[in-house]
Design a protein around this motif. Structure first.
Motif, PDB file in Angstrom:
ATOM      1  N   ALA A 104       0.857  -1.186   0.000  1.00  0.00           N
ATOM      2  CA  ALA A 104       0.000   0.000   0.000  1.00  0.00           C
ATOM      3  C   ALA A 104       0.890   1.231   0.000  1.00  0.00           C
ATOM      4  CB  ALA A 104      -0.921   0.004   1.219  1.00  0.00           C
ATOM      5  N   TRP A 105       0.401   2.312  -0.600  1.00  0.00           N
ATOM      6  CA  TRP A 105       1.151   3.567  -0.600  1.00  0.00           C
ATOM      7  C   TRP A 105       1.091   4.205   0.786  1.00  0.00           C
ATOM      8  CZ3 TRP A 105       4.327   3.516  -4.295  1.00  0.00           C
ATOM      9  CH2 TRP A 105       3.987   3.046  -5.561  1.00  0.00           C
ATOM     10  N   PRO A 106       1.988   5.157   1.075  1.00  0.00           N
ATOM     11  CA  PRO A 106       2.023   5.772   2.416  1.00  0.00           C
ATOM     12  C   PRO A 106       0.695   6.362   2.871  1.00  0.00           C
ATOM     13  CG  PRO A 106       4.011   6.352   1.195  1.00  0.00           C
ATOM     14  CD  PRO A 106       3.109   5.628   0.237  1.00  0.00           C
ATOM     15  N   ASP A 107      -0.158   6.788   1.916  1.00  0.00           N
ATOM     16  CA  ASP A 107      -1.451   7.361   2.317  1.00  0.00           C
ATOM     17  C   ASP A 107      -2.496   6.288   2.613  1.00  0.00           C
ATOM     18  OD1 ASP A 107      -1.997   6.399  -0.197  1.00  0.00           O
ATOM     19  OD2 ASP A 107      -2.595   8.312  -1.067  1.00  0.00           O
ATOM     20  N   GLY A 108      -2.062   5.008   2.555  1.00  0.00           N
ATOM     21  CA  GLY A 108      -2.962   3.918   2.904  1.00  0.00           C
ATOM     22  C   GLY A 108      -3.687   3.284   1.735  1.00  0.00           C
ATOM     23  N   VAL A 109      -3.535   3.823   0.531  1.00  0.00           N
ATOM     24  CA  VAL A 109      -4.227   3.268  -0.635  1.00  0.00           C
ATOM     25  C   VAL A 109      -3.596   1.917  -0.998  1.00  0.00           C
ATOM     26  CG1 VAL A 109      -4.758   3.560  -3.075  1.00  0.00           C
ATOM     27  CG2 VAL A 109      -4.828   5.532  -1.533  1.00  0.00           C
ATOM     28  N   PRO A 110      -4.373   0.817  -0.934  1.00  0.00           N
ATOM     29  CA  PRO A 110      -3.808  -0.505  -1.235  1.00  0.00           C
ATOM     30  C   PRO A 110      -3.605  -0.684  -2.737  1.00  0.00           C
ATOM     31  CG  PRO A 110      -6.153  -0.707  -0.786  1.00  0.00           C
ATOM     32  CD  PRO A 110      -5.802   0.741  -0.544  1.00  0.00           C
ATOM     33  N   VAL A 111      -2.531  -1.374  -3.102  1.00  0.00           N
ATOM     34  CA  VAL A 111      -2.253  -1.677  -4.508  1.00  0.00           C
ATOM     35  C   VAL A 111      -2.353  -3.180  -4.743  1.00  0.00           C
ATOM     36  CG1 VAL A 111      -0.598  -1.431  -6.402  1.00  0.00           C
ATOM     37  CG2 VAL A 111      -0.709   0.314  -4.615  1.00  0.00           C
ATOM     38  N   LEU A 112      -1.672  -3.960  -3.899  1.00  0.00           N
ATOM     39  CA  LEU A 112      -1.711  -5.417  -3.985  1.00  0.00           C
ATOM     40  C   LEU A 112      -2.063  -5.975  -2.613  1.00  0.00           C
ATOM     41  CD1 LEU A 112       1.608  -5.968  -6.009  1.00  0.00           C
ATOM     42  CD2 LEU A 112      -0.718  -6.075  -6.937  1.00  0.00           C
ATOM     43  N   THR A 113      -2.870  -7.024  -2.583  1.00  0.00           N
ATOM     44  CA  THR A 113      -3.276  -7.628  -1.319  1.00  0.00           C
ATOM     45  C   THR A 113      -3.235  -9.146  -1.432  1.00  0.00           C
ATOM     46  OG1 THR A 113      -4.766  -5.759  -0.893  1.00  0.00           O
ATOM     47  CG2 THR A 113      -5.075  -7.735   0.445  1.00  0.00           C
ATOM     48  N   GLY A 114      -2.294  -9.762  -0.708  1.00  0.00           N
ATOM     49  CA  GLY A 114      -2.222 -11.222  -0.646  1.00  0.00           C
ATOM     50  C   GLY A 114      -1.991 -11.902  -1.983  1.00  0.00           C
ATOM     51  N   LEU A 115      -1.174 -11.299  -2.849  1.00  0.00           N
ATOM     52  CA  LEU A 115      -0.954 -11.843  -4.191  1.00  0.00           C
ATOM     53  C   LEU A 115       0.034 -13.007  -4.153  1.00  0.00           C
ATOM     54  CD1 LEU A 115      -1.381 -11.555  -7.306  1.00  0.00           C
ATOM     55  CD2 LEU A 115       0.657 -10.082  -7.299  1.00  0.00           C
ATOM     56  N   ASP A 116      -0.335 -14.123  -4.785  1.00  0.00           N
ATOM     57  CA  ASP A 116       0.562 -15.263  -4.974  1.00  0.00           C
ATOM     58  C   ASP A 116       0.817 -15.417  -6.468  1.00  0.00           C
ATOM     59  OD1 ASP A 116       0.706 -16.130  -2.236  1.00  0.00           O
ATOM     60  OD2 ASP A 116      -1.339 -16.897  -2.453  1.00  0.00           O
ATOM     61  N   VAL A 117       2.085 -15.383  -6.872  1.00  0.00           N
ATOM     62  CA  VAL A 117       2.417 -15.538  -8.291  1.00  0.00           C
ATOM     63  C   VAL A 117       3.858 -15.998  -8.418  1.00  0.00           C
ATOM     64  CG1 VAL A 117       3.151 -13.126  -8.573  1.00  0.00           C
ATOM     65  CG2 VAL A 117       2.364 -14.403 -10.566  1.00  0.00           C
ATOM     66  N   ALA A 118       4.138 -16.767  -9.462  1.00  0.00           N
ATOM     67  CA  ALA A 118       5.504 -17.216  -9.736  1.00  0.00           C
ATOM     68  C   ALA A 118       5.776 -17.084 -11.226  1.00  0.00           C
ATOM     69  CB  ALA A 118       5.699 -18.667  -9.283  1.00  0.00           C
ATOM     70  N   PHE A 119       6.973 -16.621 -11.554  1.00  0.00           N
ATOM     71  CA  PHE A 119       7.412 -16.491 -12.943  1.00  0.00           C
ATOM     72  C   PHE A 119       8.618 -17.389 -13.148  1.00  0.00           C
ATOM     73  CE2 PHE A 119       5.592 -12.356 -11.739  1.00  0.00           C
ATOM     74  CZ  PHE A 119       4.588 -12.239 -12.693  1.00  0.00           C
ATOM     75  N   GLY A 120       8.519 -18.304 -14.108  1.00  0.00           N
ATOM     76  CA  GLY A 120       9.621 -19.203 -14.411  1.00  0.00           C
ATOM     77  C   GLY A 120      10.300 -18.840 -15.717  1.00  0.00           C
ATOM     78  N   PRO A 121      11.189 -19.721 -16.222  1.00  0.00           N
ATOM     79  CA  PRO A 121      11.908 -19.447 -17.466  1.00  0.00           C
ATOM     80  C   PRO A 121      10.948 -19.184 -18.630  1.00  0.00           C
ATOM     81  CG  PRO A 121      12.903 -21.292 -16.317  1.00  0.00           C
ATOM     82  CD  PRO A 121      11.629 -20.976 -15.590  1.00  0.00           C
ATOM     83  N   GLY A 122      11.378 -18.324 -19.534  1.00  0.00           N
ATOM     84  CA  GLY A 122      10.550 -17.955 -20.677  1.00  0.00           C
ATOM     85  C   GLY A 122      10.077 -16.523 -20.573  1.00  0.00           C
ATOM     86  N   ARG A 123       9.287 -16.123 -21.548  1.00  0.00           N
ATOM     87  CA  ARG A 123       8.844 -14.730 -21.651  1.00  0.00           C
ATOM     88  C   ARG A 123       7.385 -14.613 -21.217  1.00  0.00           C
ATOM     89  NH1 ARG A 123      11.733 -15.998 -26.271  1.00  0.00           N
ATOM     90  NH2 ARG A 123       9.808 -16.425 -27.438  1.00  0.00           N
ATOM     91  N   THR A 124       7.140 -13.747 -20.242  1.00  0.00           N
ATOM     92  CA  THR A 124       5.791 -13.534 -19.720  1.00  0.00           C
ATOM     93  C   THR A 124       5.365 -12.097 -19.969  1.00  0.00           C
ATOM     94  OG1 THR A 124       6.091 -15.176 -17.958  1.00  0.00           O
ATOM     95  CG2 THR A 124       4.311 -13.575 -17.680  1.00  0.00           C
ATOM     96  N   GLY A 125       4.191 -11.909 -20.562  1.00  0.00           N
ATOM     97  CA  GLY A 125       3.617 -10.580 -20.711  1.00  0.00           C
ATOM     98  C   GLY A 125       2.650 -10.317 -19.575  1.00  0.00           C
ATOM     99  N   LEU A 126       2.901  -9.270 -18.797  1.00  0.00           N
ATOM    100  CA  LEU A 126       2.039  -8.924 -17.654  1.00  0.00           C
ATOM    101  C   LEU A 126       1.114  -7.795 -18.092  1.00  0.00           C
ATOM    102  CD1 LEU A 126       1.345  -9.266 -14.649  1.00  0.00           C
ATOM    103  CD2 LEU A 126       3.190  -7.661 -14.109  1.00  0.00           C
TER     104      LEU A 126
END
Length: 543
Positions: A15-37
């Protein structure tokens, strides 16, 4: 590259300093290869890359990276006084090599060089692969263009040979030629690569798409076309589920209403029997209690079914993406075929570019203005818009025009969206402006937000609305790199808005899929100070 190289994020929150959340409890893994987010503006794509790169610390959760990380941020800034070898991070090694070659066998020089005896050759080779072969190692960063400085920063990362490469909107501000160099570098990348981008050509080169939405990641195999096809299938299924759930909800509502009518009839019948005392009092009392108990259970059962139907409908609606499109009619922007729109004659621009002879735009033509960074495209648009005076020659617009610059500085940050549009249409009533803004997806209180508080996509929509709803209606619209920093949904919205526009259009840009999608009819190339006609075939395949 080891197959064990990976990036793992567990229960990641920020979350940013003013308390605005951006990500909450995110689970993700990136392995070999090309990933477009991918994902709409504000979902946290850039924040996620910065967390992986270590530029930000998570509020909660863990980021684990095996191997070295290289990170190319969205906004690249390099000290213009730096030499190129300093920007590449090889100045000390290069100096040590030259000292050894000159006969200085100091131990410190050998320690500096280490095992990297070919660093200078690798640096020149990497610059050549990225189209920067003309940039010498002794030149300064201030001597290269903005697009070249992005490629220079990428070259510095490639020379470090990181295991994990993170790219955030790398093609922003790159011309067609520089983009193709970057595409080649991405295609050849052997390790873990995660790229945030709205560039559809770049996203066609990835092995998989990670869609960040509603705080979670959904995976799609293949490049952008495969992602679009899968998404279309998903959306068709989601919309069918909405229809099915809606029908079920209406059926449950009817059944509850029917049950209530039947219960009311039974109650009236029981009351009548009670009043007429046709049965013993104790029997009627028992029947009344049983009827009340039965009706209560019946009502609860139907209400539970109705609540379940509402929940299924809510879940189905949630699965359908909120990709509202701009739908607006702009009849007063129409230009009759053959009518003169713009005349350019023997034009010399402020920074050296020129147009020998003449160029005429007639009717509702749609013109793409392409060329390398620094060729003078923005200067030409600003000259046509009257913001810059030409050194010589003529640039005359014969119809009302509006210019949307890259910086979107047509908006006053201290004014609301409604007030900004009113500046361009002073004769329009407040109700009329609000009604038309609703078509640009600014409904109700959203239209009263100050321009300075808008997200990138919202700001673009507000600027576009201010220009397209202006009075008199613009019959010539000039757009400078309009898709820079726009997410996919915003690009689609821009495309649908331009479908409603009936005037002449001149767009400076490098996003070829976007340019084709808006029905470009003429292609103009600015090269080596000259403006010349070209074709789509020549643009798509410059070789």
């Amino acid at each position: 590259m080891s197959p064990s190289v990976s990036v793992t994020c567990t229960s990641l929150s920020f979350a940013w300093p003013d308390g605005v959340p951006v990500l909450t409890g995110l689970d993700v893994a990136f392995g070999p290869g090309r990933t477009g987010l991918v994902g709409v503006n504000g979902t946290g794509k850039s924040t996620l890359l910065r967390l992986i790169a270590g530029e930000l610390a998570p509020g909660d959760g863990v980021v684990r990276v095996t191997g070295q990380v290289g990170y190319l941020p969205q906004n690249v800034t390099l000290d213009t006084a730096l030499r190129v070898d300093q920007a590449l991070g090889i100045a000390a090694q290069r100096a040590a090599l030259h000292a050894i070659e000159a006969g200085d066998a100091s131990e410190g020089h050998f320690e500096t060089v280490g095992d990297d005896w070919d660093v200078e050759e690798r640096a020149l080779a990497t610059l050549g692969e990225l189209g920067l072969g003309h940039v010498g190692l002794d030149r300064t960063v201030g001597e290269v263009s903005g697009g070249e400085s992005v490629l220079l920063r990428l070259a510095a990362l490639l020379l470090r040979r990181p295991d994990v490469l993170l790219l955030d909107e790398p093609t922003n501000n790159l011309d067609l030629y520089a983009r193709r160099r970057l595409y080649a570098a991405v295609t050849a990348w052997p390790g873990v690569l995660v790229v945030v981008s709205h560039d559809r050509e770049l996203l066609e080169l990835v092995d998989r798409i990670a869609d960040l939405r509603s705080g979670g990641i959904t995976w799609y195999g293949g490049g952008f076309s495969a992602y679009q096809e899968a998404l279309a299938v998903e959306q068709d299924a989601a919309e069918r589920m909405v229809r099915v759930a809606g029908a079920d909800l209406r059926r449950q509502q009817r059944e509850l209403a029917d049950a209530q009518v039947k219960l009311a009839r039974r109650k009236r019948y029981g009351q009548k029997m009670w009043e007429n005392k046709r049965e013993p009092k104790i029997v009627m009392g028992a029947r009344k209690r049983a009827a009340q108990e039965s009706s209560g259970k019946h009502r609860i059962l139907h209400e539970e079914k109705l609540a379940e139907a509402r929940e299924r409908l809510d879940e189905a609606v949630e699965a359908v993406r909120d990709d509202d499109e701009i739908r607006v009619e702009l009849p007063y922007t129409a230009v009759p075929p053959g009518r003169g729109v713009l005349t350019l004659r023997d034009l010399e621009l402020a920074h050296g570019a020129r147009l020998t002879g003449g160029l005429d735009l007639r009717g509702p033509e749609r013109v793409a203005l392409i060329g390398r960074n620094g060729a003078g495209k923005t200067t030409l648009l600003r000259t046509v818009a009257g913001q810059l005076a030409p050194v010589s020659g003529e640039a005359t617009a014969h119809v009302p025009l509006r210019f949307l610059p890259q910086r979107l500085d047509v908006l006053d940050d201290e004014l609301s969206v409604v007030e900004n549009v009113a500046r361009f249409a002073p004769g329009a009533t407040g109700n009329r402006i609000r009604a038309r803004l609703a078509r640009f997806l600014f409904r109700g209180a959203r239209a009263d937000r100050k321009a300075g508080t808008l997200s990138g996509g919202e700001r673009f929509r507000a600027a576009l609305a201010a220009l397209m709803l202006a009075e008199p209606a613009p019959q010539l619209l000039l757009l400078d790199e309009p898709t820079n920093n726009l997410d996919m949904a915003s690009v689609r919205r821009l495309t649908t808005a331009l479908e409603s526009y009936e005037g002449a259009l001149v767009v400076a840009g490098h996003d070829l899929p976007f340019l084709r999608s808006i029905g470009i009819t003429r292609w103009l190339l600015m090269s080596e100070g000259e403006l010349t006609e070209t074709t789509w075939e020549a643009v798509a395949d410059p070789a």
